[in-house]
Design an enzyme around this catalytic site. Structure first.
Site, short mmCIF file in Angstrom:
data_model
loop_
_atom_site.label_atom_id
_atom_site.label_comp_id
_atom_site.label_asym_id
_atom_site.label_seq_id
_atom_site.Cartn_x
_atom_site.Cartn_y
_atom_site.Cartn_z
N HIS A 137 -18.45 19.13 8.47
CA HIS A 137 -17.86 20.03 9.48
C HIS A 137 -16.52 19.54 10.01
CE1 HIS A 137 -17.90 23.24 12.37
NE2 HIS A 137 -17.58 22.38 13.33
N CYS A 197 -15.15 26.16 7.97
CA CYS A 197 -14.59 25.53 9.16
C CYS A 197 -13.25 24.83 8.90
CB CYS A 197 -15.60 24.58 9.81
SG CYS A 197 -16.32 23.40 8.68
N ASP A 252 -19.78 27.42 9.33
CA ASP A 252 -20.26 28.41 8.34
C ASP A 252 -19.73 28.11 6.93
OD1 ASP A 252 -17.60 28.96 8.72
OD2 ASP A 252 -17.86 31.09 9.18
#
Length: 261
Positions: A256, A75, A72
């Site tokens: 990510h 992370c 989101d």
């Protein structure tokens, strides 16, 4: 009867918002922090991506499990926070040292220009959760459940975002040269990329948090290069301590971060 063939043109900003909305909807499908799982799960995820797959297979010589965090935009901060708390679960000395460091952060925040009213709620939740670590040692499930709570987890993320921002603002002379290409000041960078909830993180945020909390971090990078081994980037608060402490271990793939064991 006339036909209107005019196509609606979306602005770049609208396209980005639309893409972000899709990402957010996908992200909502997984918990903020997941149960840890075998590294084999990551191999399955990238079974059709040969460069990634080879690196993951070679990782399994030293690592065997991964804990995923929701993608989101928060992370990195969430993965750091969970790994940092978790590292103190069964180490009383580390718990006491880290708690003392955490309790010093309000001074750093005020020095960085933050008003207590802006951070004290986030700080209080973070300290309360950290002080509960001795209880969580015998109930790790409750520890995970609390990190999956939006209210608790997001408060911790915001506190760490403010800590990283304050560190960069206080040490602006040292870090502003990194922003020459972006042509923005450290204050603008912090407001847009560090304090903003949901904005992705890069090296400056990692450096700042590692130094502010005196916690080494090792990030293993998955990328599409032809190398069979994943690149490892180490962030030490003090280079002289290198190798003397166990760093938090995160794994990064484009956009990510997750936790590696």
């Amino acid at each position: 009867m006339s036909t209107n063939n005019t196509e609606i043109e979306l602005t770049d900003e609208q396209i980005l918002q639309f893409e972000q909305q899709i990402k957010d909807e996908e992200a909502q499908k997984i918990p903020l922090v997941c149960q840890d799982e075998p590294l084999l799960k990551l191999e399955e995820e990238f079974k059709d991506n040969e460069p990634f797959l080879q690196k993951i297979k070679n990782l399994s010589r030293k690592h065997n499990r991964i804990r995923k965090c929701r993608g989101d935009g928060n992370c990195f901060f969430r993965a750091f926070a969970f790994a940092w708390f978790e590292s103190a679960l069964h180490d009383n000395d580390k718990f006491k040292t880290a708690l003392a460091r955490l309790k010093m952060t309000p001074k750093l925040l005020e020095k960085g220009g933050f008003q207590p009213l802006a951070f004290e709620d986030f700080y209080e939740i973070t300290v309360e959760q950290f002080e509960n670590i001795p209880k969580y040692a015998s109930d790790p499930d409750m520890f995970l459940v609390n990190f999956q709570s939006e209210e608790i987890s997001n408060a911790i993320v915001m506190h760490l975002r403010f800590v990283a921002s304050a560190y960069l603002r206080v040490h602006a002379d040292e870090y502003e040269p990194f922003l020459v290409a972006e042509m923005i000041s450290i204050d603008e960078f912090c407001a847009m990329h560090v304090e903003a909830f949901g904005r992705e993180s890069d090296h400056l945020q990692i450096i700042a948090l590692a130094k502010a909390l005196d916690t080494p971090v090792e990030v293993i990078y998955l990328d599409g290069s032809s190398d069979s081994e994943a690149a490892v980037h180490e962030f030490w608060p003090d280079e002289s301590q290198k190798g003397q402490r166990q760093p938090l271990q995160l794994i990064y793939r484009p956009g990510h971060y997750d936790i590696l064991y």
